[in-house]
Motif scaffolding. Sequence first.
Motif, PDB file in Angstrom:
ATOM      1  N   ALA A 195       0.830  -1.205   0.000  1.00  0.00           N
ATOM      2  CA  ALA A 195       0.000   0.000   0.000  1.00  0.00           C
ATOM      3  C   ALA A 195       0.864   1.254   0.000  1.00  0.00           C
ATOM      4  N   VAL A 196       1.933   1.241   0.779  1.00  0.00           N
ATOM      5  CA  VAL A 196       2.852   2.384   0.829  1.00  0.00           C
ATOM      6  C   VAL A 196       3.492   2.614  -0.540  1.00  0.00           C
ATOM      7  N   ALA A 197       3.926   1.516  -1.189  1.00  0.00           N
ATOM      8  CA  ALA A 197       4.545   1.642  -2.510  1.00  0.00           C
ATOM      9  C   ALA A 197       3.574   2.258  -3.511  1.00  0.00           C
ATOM     10  N   MET A 198       2.306   1.856  -3.448  1.00  0.00           N
ATOM     11  CA  MET A 198       1.312   2.392  -4.370  1.00  0.00           C
ATOM     12  C   MET A 198       1.017   3.857  -4.061  1.00  0.00           C
ATOM     13  N   ARG A 199       0.862   4.169  -2.794  1.00  0.00           N
ATOM     14  CA  ARG A 199       0.621   5.569  -2.402  1.00  0.00           C
ATOM     15  C   ARG A 199       1.760   6.463  -2.873  1.00  0.00           C
ATOM     16  N   ASP A 200       2.995   6.027  -2.615  1.00  0.00           N
ATOM     17  CA  ASP A 200       4.159   6.851  -2.937  1.00  0.00           C
ATOM     18  C   ASP A 200       4.382   6.975  -4.447  1.00  0.00           C
ATOM     19  N   ALA A 201       3.852   6.003  -5.200  1.00  0.00           N
ATOM     20  CA  ALA A 201       3.968   6.058  -6.659  1.00  0.00           C
ATOM     21  C   ALA A 201       2.866   6.901  -7.295  1.00  0.00           C
ATOM     22  N   GLY A 202       1.958   7.418  -6.470  1.00  0.00           N
ATOM     23  CA  GLY A 202       0.903   8.280  -6.974  1.00  0.00           C
ATOM     24  C   GLY A 202      -0.378   7.572  -7.344  1.00  0.00           C
ATOM     25  N   CYS A 203      -0.525   6.298  -6.949  1.00  0.00           N
ATOM     26  CA  CYS A 203      -1.773   5.593  -7.225  1.00  0.00           C
ATOM     27  C   CYS A 203      -2.903   6.212  -6.406  1.00  0.00           C
ATOM     28  N   SER A 204      -4.096   6.155  -6.941  1.00  0.00           N
ATOM     29  CA  SER A 204      -5.256   6.660  -6.204  1.00  0.00           C
ATOM     30  C   SER A 204      -5.670   5.651  -5.135  1.00  0.00           C
ATOM     31  N   LEU A 205      -6.513   6.118  -4.230  1.00  0.00           N
ATOM     32  CA  LEU A 205      -7.029   5.213  -3.205  1.00  0.00           C
ATOM     33  C   LEU A 205      -7.830   4.085  -3.855  1.00  0.00           C
ATOM     34  N   ASP A 206      -8.638   4.407  -4.848  1.00  0.00           N
ATOM     35  CA  ASP A 206      -9.426   3.375  -5.533  1.00  0.00           C
ATOM     36  C   ASP A 206      -8.529   2.332  -6.189  1.00  0.00           C
ATOM     37  N   GLU A 207      -7.484   2.766  -6.853  1.00  0.00           N
ATOM     38  CA  GLU A 207      -6.557   1.838  -7.496  1.00  0.00           C
ATOM     39  C   GLU A 207      -5.888   0.927  -6.470  1.00  0.00           C
ATOM     40  N   THR A 208      -5.524   1.506  -5.347  1.00  0.00           N
ATOM     41  CA  THR A 208      -4.842   0.739  -4.305  1.00  0.00           C
ATOM     42  C   THR A 208      -5.772  -0.292  -3.683  1.00  0.00           C
ATOM     43  N   VAL A 209      -6.981   0.115  -3.379  1.00  0.00           N
ATOM     44  CA  VAL A 209      -7.960  -0.815  -2.801  1.00  0.00           C
ATOM     45  C   VAL A 209      -8.244  -1.961  -3.769  1.00  0.00           C
ATOM     46  N   THR A 210      -8.425  -1.637  -5.042  1.00  0.00           N
ATOM     47  CA  THR A 210      -8.727  -2.663  -6.043  1.00  0.00           C
ATOM     48  C   THR A 210      -7.602  -3.687  -6.145  1.00  0.00           C
ATOM     49  N   TRP A 211      -6.352  -3.210  -6.187  1.00  0.00           N
ATOM     50  CA  TRP A 211      -5.217  -4.135  -6.319  1.00  0.00           C
ATOM     51  C   TRP A 211      -5.064  -4.998  -5.073  1.00  0.00           C
ATOM     52  N   LEU A 212      -5.144  -4.388  -3.904  1.00  0.00           N
ATOM     53  CA  LEU A 212      -4.967  -5.140  -2.657  1.00  0.00           C
ATOM     54  C   LEU A 212      -6.064  -6.195  -2.473  1.00  0.00           C
ATOM     55  N   GLU A 213      -7.294  -5.836  -2.776  1.00  0.00           N
ATOM     56  CA  GLU A 213      -8.387  -6.800  -2.640  1.00  0.00           C
ATOM     57  C   GLU A 213      -8.199  -7.986  -3.595  1.00  0.00           C
ATOM     58  N   ALA A 214      -7.679  -7.700  -4.789  1.00  0.00           N
ATOM     59  CA  ALA A 214      -7.482  -8.764  -5.774  1.00  0.00           C
ATOM     60  C   ALA A 214      -6.306  -9.667  -5.417  1.00  0.00           C
ATOM     61  N   GLU A 215      -5.269  -9.113  -4.780  1.00  0.00           N
ATOM     62  CA  GLU A 215      -4.037  -9.865  -4.560  1.00  0.00           C
ATOM     63  C   GLU A 215      -3.851 -10.377  -3.131  1.00  0.00           C
ATOM     64  N   LYS A 216      -4.728  -9.995  -2.214  1.00  0.00           N
ATOM     65  CA  LYS A 216      -4.495 -10.400  -0.823  1.00  0.00           C
ATOM     66  C   LYS A 216      -4.567 -11.913  -0.640  1.00  0.00           C
ATOM     67  N   ALA A 217      -5.267 -12.603  -1.535  1.00  0.00           N
ATOM     68  CA  ALA A 217      -5.349 -14.061  -1.439  1.00  0.00           C
ATOM     69  C   ALA A 217      -4.014 -14.739  -1.712  1.00  0.00           C
ATOM     70  N   THR A 218      -3.034 -13.989  -2.246  1.00  0.00           N
ATOM     71  CA  THR A 218      -1.724 -14.586  -2.508  1.00  0.00           C
ATOM     72  C   THR A 218      -0.867 -14.670  -1.250  1.00  0.00           C
ATOM     73  N   ASN A 219      -1.330 -14.117  -0.134  1.00  0.00           N
ATOM     74  CA  ASN A 219      -0.493 -14.132   1.067  1.00  0.00           C
ATOM     75  C   ASN A 219      -0.601 -15.466   1.799  1.00  0.00           C
ATOM     76  N   GLN A 220       0.555 -16.020   2.123  1.00  0.00           N
ATOM     77  CA  GLN A 220       0.637 -17.261   2.903  1.00  0.00           C
ATOM     78  C   GLN A 220       1.849 -17.193   3.823  1.00  0.00           C
ATOM     79  N   ILE A 221       1.769 -17.940   4.933  1.00  0.00           N
ATOM     80  CA  ILE A 221       2.895 -18.046   5.873  1.00  0.00           C
ATOM     81  C   ILE A 221       3.153 -19.522   6.134  1.00  0.00           C
ATOM     82  N   PHE A 222       4.433 -19.907   6.124  1.00  0.00           N
ATOM     83  CA  PHE A 222       4.853 -21.271   6.420  1.00  0.00           C
ATOM     84  C   PHE A 222       5.726 -21.202   7.668  1.00  0.00           C
ATOM     85  N   PHE A 223       5.263 -21.799   8.762  1.00  0.00           N
ATOM     86  CA  PHE A 223       6.037 -21.640   9.990  1.00  0.00           C
ATOM     87  C   PHE A 223       5.908 -22.836  10.917  1.00  0.00           C
TER      88      PHE A 223
END
Length: 300
Positions: free
Chosen positions: A135-163
């Motif tokens: 989110a910080v990278a998108m904000r600092d690159a000038g992405c809008s809030l809508d663009e950031t929300v859309t990308w994060l919602e689409a990609e959050k399913a890629t997060n996993q932890i192995f521990f």
Amino acid sequence: MFDIITDSACDLTPDTARQLGVEVVPFYVSLDGEHYRKEGTEIAVRDFYQFMVDNPSAYPKTSLASIEDFEQTFRAHAEAGRAVLCLVFTGKMSGCVGSARNARDLVLEDFPDARIEVIDSAAATVTESTMVENAVAMRDAGCSLDETVTWLEAEKATNQIFFTVGNLDYLIKGGRIGKVTGRAANMLGIKPMILFKDGEIFSGGVARGRQKSFEKALDQLMNYLDAHGGTPDDYRITVGYGYDADEGKRLWMQTRAALRAKYPGAQCEVGLLQIGCTIAVHTGPYALGMGVMRRWKKQG
């Protein structure tokens, strides 16, 4: 431009949060079951771990950030006319997202034109920090809030932890694993492998011994990368550790070396952070592993 708010389950240190321009709403920690202190401000994470190690029969507790905590934070941004993106700990393990959304509704009653977006990150610790960093990278690159929300919602399913964890006592106490199975595994020296995906915890198999559990977690990361395609540079990979910083550094070095051996043309950057109180109350002081999530990259 928009402001980014998160909760302390993301495990960013106060210094890192300041450097990223992120505001953190803390969870609460109790060592005695009665008195609660704000994680990271009223009790340091290192002091929390030292208590766990010095008092192995004690089981500290955490409590989520309140509606009032989020309301106070959101209100200050609304008064300043600043749009907000708030990323919070997985809703499958905490009611924090409910607190944040209720707080947003209260603020909107007084500031109906305010923009406050609350996202259930479906993440925790190292992957919640990754969500924030994206989110910080998108904000600092000038992405809008809508663009950031859309990308994060689409990609959050890629997060996993192995521990893995030191033993199963905390998972037994928290009802995450049966007592009979857990105690038998402890006696046999079996280390549970745990998979965090889709916002909750699953069994990731077992390994015999601590070193074997590190190797298995690394194998699981490699399998993830094979299944999802690309190179490690297409993802944010972060090693997380509990009490033992030296052990965390060793796994961090092993992870970087393994990635660079398999992907010699990639930079293979790997982050390192200490797992905070919110997860540690469930895993105990010796959790260790790595998280992964797709990295946002500016196009063109």
